[in-house]
Design an enzyme around this catalytic site. Structure first.
Site, PDB file in Angstrom:
ATOM      1  N   ARG A 240      60.048-119.137  26.185  1.00  0.00           N
ATOM      2  CA  ARG A 240      59.111-120.072  25.556  1.00  0.00           C
ATOM      3  C   ARG A 240      57.983-120.365  26.533  1.00  0.00           C
ATOM      4  NH1 ARG A 240      60.906-118.692  21.470  1.00  0.00           N
ATOM      5  NH2 ARG A 240      61.901-119.904  19.816  1.00  0.00           N
ATOM      6  N   GLU A 269      50.885-121.655  21.269  1.00  0.00           N
ATOM      7  CA  GLU A 269      50.612-120.436  20.504  1.00  0.00           C
ATOM      8  C   GLU A 269      50.032-120.783  19.136  1.00  0.00           C
ATOM      9  OE1 GLU A 269      54.284-118.294  20.052  1.00  0.00           O
ATOM     10  OE2 GLU A 269      54.598-118.186  22.219  1.00  0.00           O
ATOM     11  N   HIS A 287      54.073-112.812  21.112  1.00  0.00           N
ATOM     12  CA  HIS A 287      55.400-113.292  20.680  1.00  0.00           C
ATOM     13  C   HIS A 287      56.077-112.272  19.757  1.00  0.00           C
ATOM     14  CE1 HIS A 287      57.947-117.161  20.051  1.00  0.00           C
ATOM     15  NE2 HIS A 287      58.705-116.065  19.969  1.00  0.00           N
TER      16      HIS A 287
HETATM   17  C1  8YV Z   1      60.933-115.183  16.673  1.00  0.00           C
HETATM   18  C2  8YV Z   1      61.974-116.292  18.739  1.00  0.00           C
HETATM   19  O1  8YV Z   1      60.018-114.161  16.522  1.00  0.00           O
HETATM   20  O2  8YV Z   1      64.140-116.302  17.782  1.00  0.00           O
HETATM   21  C3  8YV Z   1      63.325-116.886  18.496  1.00  0.00           C
HETATM   22  O3  8YV Z   1      63.599-117.971  19.044  1.00  0.00           O
HETATM   23  O4  8YV Z   1      61.264-116.776  19.521  1.00  0.00           O
HETATM   24  C4  8YV Z   1      61.518-115.064  18.037  1.00  0.00           C
HETATM   25  O5  8YV Z   1      62.532-114.135  17.925  1.00  0.00           O
HETATM   26  C5  8YV Z   1      60.286-116.416  16.189  1.00  0.00           C
HETATM   27  O6  8YV Z   1      60.578-117.556  16.861  1.00  0.00           O
HETATM   28  C6  8YV Z   1      60.608-116.523  14.717  1.00  0.00           C
HETATM   29  O7  8YV Z   1      60.870-117.770  14.252  1.00  0.00           O
END
Ligand code: 8YV
Length: 321
Positions: A240, A269, A287
């Site tokens: 993150r 983001e 991301h």
């Molecule tokens: C996703 C992610 O693309 O799973 C997670 O926590 O950060 C990523 O895999 C994104 O957050 C989809 O909600």
């Protein structure tokens, strides 16, 4: 599956996921894949029993408090859940699930990609080729640190951290880690455990963030901790953005204190700190750590498995609340 259950599907998830959701639930889809404001999300949730959300939809306590009483479950299409106030959901009796496990390999692949791209200066190289600026091979062109025998520090040895360690071992790296608790030997596989994140930083020629973002971890990698890294370290973040103090990281990249960074996630983001854009030694992706066809399907199916369990009166496989 109880087809009369009304499911609000907040984003345009992969087609197979939408097909299964539409087969089993009465769905409201978001064909235009708009990112709704909090108010819009609350408004659209009216008359629904559950929400299939992503980490781009935020559920802080005020949003949770304003959700209609009909909402009984929030299933997030993500492993990370810092976008949902879990305690607020618990207080309202709203069940919450996430999608651990299924995205470990894809995200570890991305961490390895970033580690290689940052250290081997793939961004600079690619920009040079596209700009027709390559005037020919030279013995010292685009040199960067090699991986073999270097120490990779992994902060957070969950599924993603361990999958990255497996990949990095195959590249001849020595694995070091810190985790809330030390792993059993069969999971550690020879990785060196450090009691504190700071001790880990001091040995990390390459440093990868693979831990969740909790309030205590906000800006974990700040100017003070960057100083603990070996000079010229390479930093990778697939977890993150909020784990990194961008101003401090940009300063360290500018001075060369950090040789290069590979970043897939950013605070705020998609509005990233503009300071990154002008830096040659940062390799950035939007991301896309879990962005494989198989993984995004698996994430969607896992979210639906949790909804199915809830609405058939079974225990949730991945319950957060
Ligand atoms: C996703 C992610 O693309 O799973 C997670 O926590 O950060 C990523 O895999 C994104 O957050 C989809 O909600």
């Amino acid at each position: 599956m109880p087809k009369d259950i009304k499911l609000l599907v907040t984003r345009r998830y992969p087609a197979d996921v939408l097909a299964r959701a539409g087969r089993d639930y009465t769905c409201t889809f978001n064909d235009a894949d708009e990112l709704w404001s909090d108010d819009e999300l609350i408004r659209r949730a009216q008359g629904h029993d559950a929400v299939l959300c992503s980490s781009s939809n935020k559920f802080p306590s005020d949003v949770v408090a304003a959700l209609p009483g009909s909402i009984r479950m929030v299933a997030t299409f993500s492993v990370g859940y810092e976008h949902i106030d879990i305690n607020a959901c618990k207080a309202r009796g709203i069940a919450v699930s996430n999608t651990p496990g299924v995205l470990s390999d894809a995200t570890a692949d991305m961490a390895m990609l970033l580690l290689l791209a940052a250290s081997r200066r793939a961004g600079e190289a690619e920009r040079m080729m596209r700009a027709d600026a390559w005037t020919g091979w030279t013995p010292t062109q685009l040199l960067g640190p090699g991986l073999q025998s270097k120490r990779l520090g992994v902060l957070g040895m969950g599924g993603i951290g361990r999958a990255l360690a497996a990949r990095a071992r195959a590249f001849g790296m020595e694995i070091h880690y810190h985790n809330r608790s030390r792993l059993a030997p069969e999971l550690e596989l020879g990785a060196v455990y450090h009691e504190s994140p700071e001790a880990l930083l001091s040995v990390s020629d390459f440093f990868s963030l693979n831990c969740p973002l909790s309030p205590e971890m906000h800006y974990f990698l700040d100017a003070r901790r960057i100083e603990m890294l070996p000079h010229g370290a390479v930093v990778v973040n697939t977890a993150r953005g909020g784990l990194v103090d961008d101003a401090a990281m940009i300063a360290a990249l500018k001075s060369g204190r950090v040789f290069a960074a590979g970043l897939d996630v950013f605070e705020g983001e998609p509005n990233i700190d503009p300071g990154y854009r002008g830096l040659d030694n940062v390799f950035m992706t939007p991301h896309t750590g879990s962005a494989t066809v198989e993984t995004r399907n698996a994430m969607g199916f896992k979210a639906l498995d949790n909804l199915d369990a809830f609405f058939t009166g079974n225990e949730l496989p991945d319950r957060l609340a």
